[in-house]
Design an enzyme around this catalytic site. Sequence first.
Site, PDB file in Angstrom:
ATOM      1  CG  ASP A 143     -13.053 -56.351 -16.040  1.00 33.06           C
ATOM      2  OD1 ASP A 143     -12.734 -55.139 -16.822  1.00 33.06           O
ATOM      3  OD2 ASP A 143     -13.032 -57.191 -16.122  1.00 33.06           O
ATOM      4  N   GLY A 144     -12.295 -52.537 -16.627  1.00 34.88           N
ATOM      5  CA  GLY A 144     -13.193 -51.648 -17.179  1.00 34.88           C
ATOM      6  C   GLY A 144     -14.089 -51.880 -18.358  1.00 34.88           C
ATOM      7  CG  ASP A 164      -5.892 -48.931 -26.850  1.00 36.53           C
ATOM      8  OD1 ASP A 164      -6.371 -50.192 -28.132  1.00 36.53           O
ATOM      9  OD2 ASP A 164      -5.751 -48.375 -26.742  1.00 36.53           O
TER      10      ASP A 164
HETATM   11  N1  SAM Z   1      -5.563 -46.638 -24.174  1.00 39.22           N
HETATM   12  C1  SAM Z   1      -3.952 -46.256 -23.909  1.00 39.22           C
HETATM   13  C2  SAM Z   1      -3.518 -45.029 -24.915  1.00 39.22           C
HETATM   14  O1  SAM Z   1      -4.016 -45.072 -26.107  1.00 39.22           O
HETATM   15  O2  SAM Z   1      -2.626 -44.797 -24.226  1.00 39.22           O
HETATM   16  C3  SAM Z   1      -3.308 -47.410 -24.212  1.00 39.22           C
HETATM   17  C4  SAM Z   1      -4.017 -48.765 -23.068  1.00 39.22           C
HETATM   18  S1  SAM Z   1      -2.907 -50.403 -24.135  1.00 39.22           S
HETATM   19  C5  SAM Z   1      -2.732 -50.853 -24.947  1.00 39.22           C
HETATM   20  C6  SAM Z   1      -4.287 -51.681 -22.488  1.00 39.22           C
HETATM   21  C7  SAM Z   1      -3.871 -51.207 -21.072  1.00 39.22           C
HETATM   22  O3  SAM Z   1      -5.543 -51.944 -20.407  1.00 39.22           O
HETATM   23  C8  SAM Z   1      -3.130 -51.675 -20.215  1.00 39.22           C
HETATM   24  O4  SAM Z   1      -2.150 -50.462 -19.321  1.00 39.22           O
HETATM   25  C9  SAM Z   1      -2.996 -53.190 -19.544  1.00 39.22           C
HETATM   26  O5  SAM Z   1      -2.874 -52.511 -18.314  1.00 39.22           O
HETATM   27  C10 SAM Z   1      -4.945 -53.055 -19.365  1.00 39.22           C
HETATM   28  N2  SAM Z   1      -5.820 -53.915 -18.910  1.00 39.22           N
HETATM   29  C11 SAM Z   1      -5.408 -55.172 -19.640  1.00 39.22           C
HETATM   30  N3  SAM Z   1      -6.249 -55.846 -19.310  1.00 39.22           N
HETATM   31  C12 SAM Z   1      -7.765 -55.145 -18.492  1.00 39.22           C
HETATM   32  C13 SAM Z   1      -9.020 -54.811 -17.909  1.00 39.22           C
HETATM   33  N4  SAM Z   1      -9.796 -56.216 -17.895  1.00 39.22           N
HETATM   34  N5  SAM Z   1      -9.059 -53.596 -17.774  1.00 39.22           N
HETATM   35  C14 SAM Z   1      -8.458 -52.499 -17.547  1.00 39.22           C
HETATM   36  N6  SAM Z   1      -7.451 -52.032 -18.343  1.00 39.22           N
HETATM   37  C15 SAM Z   1      -6.867 -53.165 -18.528  1.00 39.22           C
END
Ligand code: SAM
Length: 280
Positions: A143-144, A164
């Site tokens: 979880d980022g 993002d």
């Molecule tokens: N930042 C990327 C780009 O610009 O290419 C696109 C990211 S996309 C909008 C969002 C991503 O966040 C998805 O791949 C999803 O699986 C991931 N995600 C969702 N919740 C998360 C969390 N709590 N921690 C890390 N990743 C997460």
Amino acid sequence: MLSYRHSFHAGNFADVLKHIILIQSVEYLKKKDKPFCCIDTHAGPGRYELDSEYALKNREFDTGIGKLWNCNDLPELVAHYVSLIKRFNNTGKLTRYPGSPLITKQLLREKDRLCLFELHNTEIKLLTAALDKDKRIHIAHADGLNAGLKLLPPFERRGFVLIDPSYEIKSDYQQVVESLAAMHKRFATGTYALWYPVVDRRRNQELEHALQATGIKNIQLFELGIRADSNEHGMTASGMIVINPPWTLAAEMRQVLPWLADVLGNDGQGFCRIQTLANE
Ligand code: SAM
């Protein structure tokens, strides 16, 4: 379980604004010789094939990078962004789009660091495969928001955090505000950029008010819409809320956003918003 896949949306008008602001923020950090650390809390799969079944389903890249690909009169910042994307398309045809991790990687110097977090089981494998081994880059299946917080403040004391989320879960809107407040408490001088979609304008108003209520200073909002707000399903606009933005960013966006709204907007409906949510 997470189901969002950014491969359906890669290179759309939202990615154009998001990635231009990402590039400008990292370029600004590079103006000083001292090293910095970038944290990408929602990294995604790293890169996208625009000739894949996913991307071709709705051809969202046609609303963004596709409209800029053959333009000869791009404003300087947009030209810089397009030239970075062109490095991934050496045949000259638009078939690949780099995600935020690969865009940032291209900009890093030897002494800078990039920490990437991704939670989706498939996306984390793709992300790990998309980025060759590189001692400057750390990738984690985590979880980022929680893991990113623990890295703050970075030992370099200079940094950029990209948040993002996919906003798949409605509580994401509240969660990002709490996380930003906690991150800012640990590292008040960092630059933070939060991406948001406009699907239901009330949610955006709540998000903006909640951020203002944190008391964090120096917050700017940059939004690009391709059509007017609507009650129908779908994203009409998106934006980036930037805490401690590079001091040059607002002036740059005042030049570029109206141009992007004009070129990417649907039938003259494009618009932009540049707003100070909190003063310095
Ligand atoms: N930042 C990327 C780009 O610009 O290419 C696109 C990211 S996309 C909008 C969002 C991503 O966040 C998805 O791949 C999803 O699986 C991931 N995600 C969702 N919740 C998360 C969390 N709590 N921690 C890390 N990743 C997460």
